[in-house]
Each structure stands twice: as structure tokens, then as C-alpha cells.
Design a protein around this motif. Structure first.
Motif, PDB file in Angstrom:
ATOM      1  N   VAL A   1       1.069  -1.258  -0.008  1.00  0.00           N
ATOM      2  CA  VAL A   1      -0.260   0.089   0.168  1.00  0.00           C
ATOM      3  C   VAL A   1       1.113   1.163   0.156  1.00  0.00           C
ATOM      4  CG1 VAL A   1      -1.693   1.339   1.450  1.00  0.00           C
ATOM      5  CG2 VAL A   1      -2.083  -1.148   1.256  1.00  0.00           C
ATOM      6  N   SER A   2       2.669   1.332   0.551  1.00  0.00           N
ATOM      7  CA  SER A   2       2.934   2.432   1.029  1.00  0.00           C
ATOM      8  C   SER A   2       3.705   2.822  -0.605  1.00  0.00           C
ATOM      9  CB  SER A   2       3.880   2.560   1.786  1.00  0.00           C
ATOM     10  OG  SER A   2       3.618   2.009   3.229  1.00  0.00           O
ATOM     11  N   GLY A   3       3.882   1.808  -1.338  1.00  0.00           N
ATOM     12  CA  GLY A   3       4.617   1.377  -2.634  1.00  0.00           C
ATOM     13  C   GLY A   3       3.469   2.220  -3.816  1.00  0.00           C
ATOM     14  N   LEU A   4       2.622   1.518  -3.512  1.00  0.00           N
ATOM     15  CA  LEU A   4       0.761   1.876  -4.350  1.00  0.00           C
ATOM     16  C   LEU A   4       1.226   3.931  -4.041  1.00  0.00           C
ATOM     17  CD1 LEU A   4      -1.184   1.791  -6.163  1.00  0.00           C
ATOM     18  CD2 LEU A   4      -2.880   1.557  -3.963  1.00  0.00           C
ATOM     19  N   ALA A   5       1.281   4.515  -2.442  1.00  0.00           N
ATOM     20  CA  ALA A   5       0.919   5.719  -2.653  1.00  0.00           C
ATOM     21  C   ALA A   5       1.699   6.401  -3.380  1.00  0.00           C
ATOM     22  CB  ALA A   5       0.836   6.071  -0.677  1.00  0.00           C
ATOM     23  N   LEU A   6       3.772   5.613  -3.176  1.00  0.00           N
ATOM     24  CA  LEU A   6       4.626   6.399  -3.623  1.00  0.00           C
ATOM     25  C   LEU A   6       4.482   6.431  -5.636  1.00  0.00           C
ATOM     26  CD1 LEU A   6       7.102   7.221  -3.526  1.00  0.00           C
ATOM     27  CD2 LEU A   6       8.189   5.719  -3.877  1.00  0.00           C
ATOM     28  N   VAL A   7       3.651   5.725  -6.089  1.00  0.00           N
ATOM     29  CA  VAL A   7       3.831   5.611  -7.169  1.00  0.00           C
ATOM     30  C   VAL A   7       2.500   6.483  -8.089  1.00  0.00           C
ATOM     31  CG1 VAL A   7       2.684   3.737  -9.351  1.00  0.00           C
ATOM     32  CG2 VAL A   7       4.809   2.861  -8.370  1.00  0.00           C
ATOM     33  N   LEU A   8       1.204   6.635  -7.355  1.00  0.00           N
ATOM     34  CA  LEU A   8      -0.407   7.377  -7.435  1.00  0.00           C
ATOM     35  C   LEU A   8       0.588   8.448  -7.088  1.00  0.00           C
ATOM     36  CD1 LEU A   8      -3.010   5.567  -5.879  1.00  0.00           C
ATOM     37  CD2 LEU A   8      -2.131   5.759  -8.354  1.00  0.00           C
ATOM     38  N   LEU A   9       1.700   8.731  -6.532  1.00  0.00           N
ATOM     39  CA  LEU A   9       2.174  10.304  -6.148  1.00  0.00           C
ATOM     40  C   LEU A   9       2.843  10.685  -7.075  1.00  0.00           C
ATOM     41  CD1 LEU A   9       2.302  12.543  -4.126  1.00  0.00           C
ATOM     42  CD2 LEU A   9       4.213  11.316  -2.915  1.00  0.00           C
ATOM     43  N   LEU A  10       3.590   9.446  -7.126  1.00  0.00           N
ATOM     44  CA  LEU A  10       4.335  10.333  -8.793  1.00  0.00           C
ATOM     45  C   LEU A  10       3.522  10.069 -10.516  1.00  0.00           C
ATOM     46  CD1 LEU A  10       7.536   7.798  -7.992  1.00  0.00           C
ATOM     47  CD2 LEU A  10       7.408  10.467  -7.883  1.00  0.00           C
ATOM     48  N   LEU A  11       3.298   9.680 -10.082  1.00  0.00           N
ATOM     49  CA  LEU A  11       2.134   9.809 -11.278  1.00  0.00           C
ATOM     50  C   LEU A  11       1.319  11.086 -11.257  1.00  0.00           C
ATOM     51  CD1 LEU A  11       0.425   6.023 -12.024  1.00  0.00           C
ATOM     52  CD2 LEU A  11       2.402   7.791 -13.630  1.00  0.00           C
ATOM     53  N   ASP A  12       0.548  11.686 -10.014  1.00  0.00           N
ATOM     54  CA  ASP A  12      -0.026  12.459 -10.004  1.00  0.00           C
ATOM     55  C   ASP A  12       0.878  14.078 -10.067  1.00  0.00           C
ATOM     56  OD1 ASP A  12      -2.096  12.923  -9.620  1.00  0.00           O
ATOM     57  OD2 ASP A  12      -2.615  13.499  -7.808  1.00  0.00           O
ATOM     58  N   VAL A  13       2.170  14.047  -9.979  1.00  0.00           N
ATOM     59  CA  VAL A  13       3.027  15.129 -10.028  1.00  0.00           C
ATOM     60  C   VAL A  13       3.914  15.276 -11.806  1.00  0.00           C
ATOM     61  CG1 VAL A  13       5.133  16.208  -9.875  1.00  0.00           C
ATOM     62  CG2 VAL A  13       3.453  14.978  -7.626  1.00  0.00           C
ATOM     63  N   PHE A  14       4.102  14.431 -12.499  1.00  0.00           N
ATOM     64  CA  PHE A  14       4.549  14.218 -13.366  1.00  0.00           C
ATOM     65  C   PHE A  14       3.330  14.028 -14.456  1.00  0.00           C
ATOM     66  CE2 PHE A  14       8.063  11.760 -11.477  1.00  0.00           C
ATOM     67  CZ  PHE A  14       9.489  13.123 -11.703  1.00  0.00           C
ATOM     68  N   TYR A  15       2.330  13.324 -14.610  1.00  0.00           N
ATOM     69  CA  TYR A  15       1.247  13.755 -15.323  1.00  0.00           C
ATOM     70  C   TYR A  15       0.263  14.678 -14.807  1.00  0.00           C
ATOM     71  CZ  TYR A  15      -2.775  12.026 -18.314  1.00  0.00           C
ATOM     72  OH  TYR A  15      -3.136  11.426 -19.333  1.00  0.00           O
ATOM     73  N   TYR A  16      -0.024  15.429 -14.350  1.00  0.00           N
ATOM     74  CA  TYR A  16      -1.021  16.605 -14.518  1.00  0.00           C
ATOM     75  C   TYR A  16      -0.332  17.778 -13.746  1.00  0.00           C
ATOM     76  CZ  TYR A  16      -5.233  13.031 -13.581  1.00  0.00           C
ATOM     77  OH  TYR A  16      -6.199  12.091 -14.009  1.00  0.00           O
ATOM     78  N   ARG A  17       1.214  17.613 -13.192  1.00  0.00           N
ATOM     79  CA  ARG A  17       1.704  18.646 -13.058  1.00  0.00           C
ATOM     80  C   ARG A  17       1.505  19.166 -11.857  1.00  0.00           C
ATOM     81  NH1 ARG A  17       6.323  17.747 -15.344  1.00  0.00           N
ATOM     82  NH2 ARG A  17       5.981  17.403 -17.898  1.00  0.00           N
ATOM     83  N   ALA A  18       0.153  18.497 -10.820  1.00  0.00           N
ATOM     84  CA  ALA A  18      -0.051  19.220 -10.150  1.00  0.00           C
ATOM     85  C   ALA A  18      -0.660  17.995  -8.772  1.00  0.00           C
ATOM     86  CB  ALA A  18      -1.171  20.350 -10.541  1.00  0.00           C
ATOM     87  N   PHE A  19      -0.766  18.494  -8.254  1.00  0.00           N
ATOM     88  CA  PHE A  19      -0.975  17.716  -6.524  1.00  0.00           C
ATOM     89  C   PHE A  19      -2.009  17.935  -5.678  1.00  0.00           C
ATOM     90  CE2 PHE A  19      -0.674  15.692  -2.187  1.00  0.00           C
ATOM     91  CZ  PHE A  19      -0.843  14.999  -2.645  1.00  0.00           C
TER      92      PHE A  19
END
Length: 118
Positions: A69-87
Motif C-alpha cells: 500500500v505504501s508503494g502504491l501511494a508512492l507510485v500514485l503520487l509520482l504519477l500525479d506530479v508528473f502526469y498532471y503537473r499538480a498535486f
């Protein structure tokens, strides 16, 4: 054999109880229709993983679950930041919690398969 049967019936009984509680106490209307059954059901599945894995298997599944679950949170955070350019924390938390429900349910089913194959 009885603990295995209880572990198998636990998700079904909890789901039925949650449906009854949500209907009887009208929790969806109290929370402005934001709280849903899978949001609460995840907590009970995590509790079931902890209780039944410590009783039926020699190791606890919880550390592995929290690692996933922690790895999932990290991956989703990185996808959010790099894909949407906003968190946006609200969108991130909602997506993370719903995917956590799916992961928890799959791990619980896998756990049931393992204990019945033993």
C-alpha cells in the motif's frame, strides 16, 4: 477447520452488517453522500487480515500489505506530479483509498486460498 470457515465467512458477514448499518443509520446522507460501503469495508478487511493471519498462518501478512500500500501511494503520487503537473490531495486520497480497497480484497481472497490449500 472452524477458524477457516469463520475466516471465509467474515467478509460476507461484515458486508451484510455494513449494508444494514448504512441503511439503518443513513450514513450516506449524514456524510453528504461521500462515504460509501467500500470505504469502511477496507478497514474491516485489514482487521480480518491481521486477526486471521496471526491465528491461521505462522507469519503475519500485515507488514507485506503495508509495504504494498505504501508503494502504491508512492507510485500514485509520482504519477500525479508528473502526469498532471499538480498535486490535489483530495483526488489523490480518494484514488489511493479506492485502489487500496481492491488490493485488500484481492489479498484477503489470496489469503483464503492459501489457508484452504494447506
Amino acid at each position: 477447520m472452524l477458524p477457516k470457515i469463520i475466516a471465509a465467512l467474515y467478509p460476507i458477514l461484515v458486508f451484510i452488517a455494513l449494508v444494514f448499518v448504512f441503511k439503518f443509520f443513513r450514513l450516506r446522507h449524514l456524510t453528504n453522500r461521500r462515504l460509501k460501503i467500500p470505504d469502511v469495508y477496507t478497514l474491516f478487511l485489514i482487521l480480518g487480515l491481521k486477526i486471521f493471519s496471526s491465528q491461521l498462518v505462522t507469519i503475519s501478512i500485515l507488514p507485506y500489505y503495508f509495504l504494498i500500500v505504501s508503494g502504491l501511494a508512492l507510485v500514485l503520487l509520482l504519477l500525479d506530479v508528473f502526469y498532471y503537473r499538480a498535486f490535489v490531495f483530495r483526488r489523490f486520497l480518494k484514488l489511493w483509498w479506492r485502489v487500496t480497497f481492491i488490493i485488500t480484497f484481492v489479498m484477503y481472497l489470496g489469503f483464503l486460498i492459501v489457508i484452504f490449500m494447506r
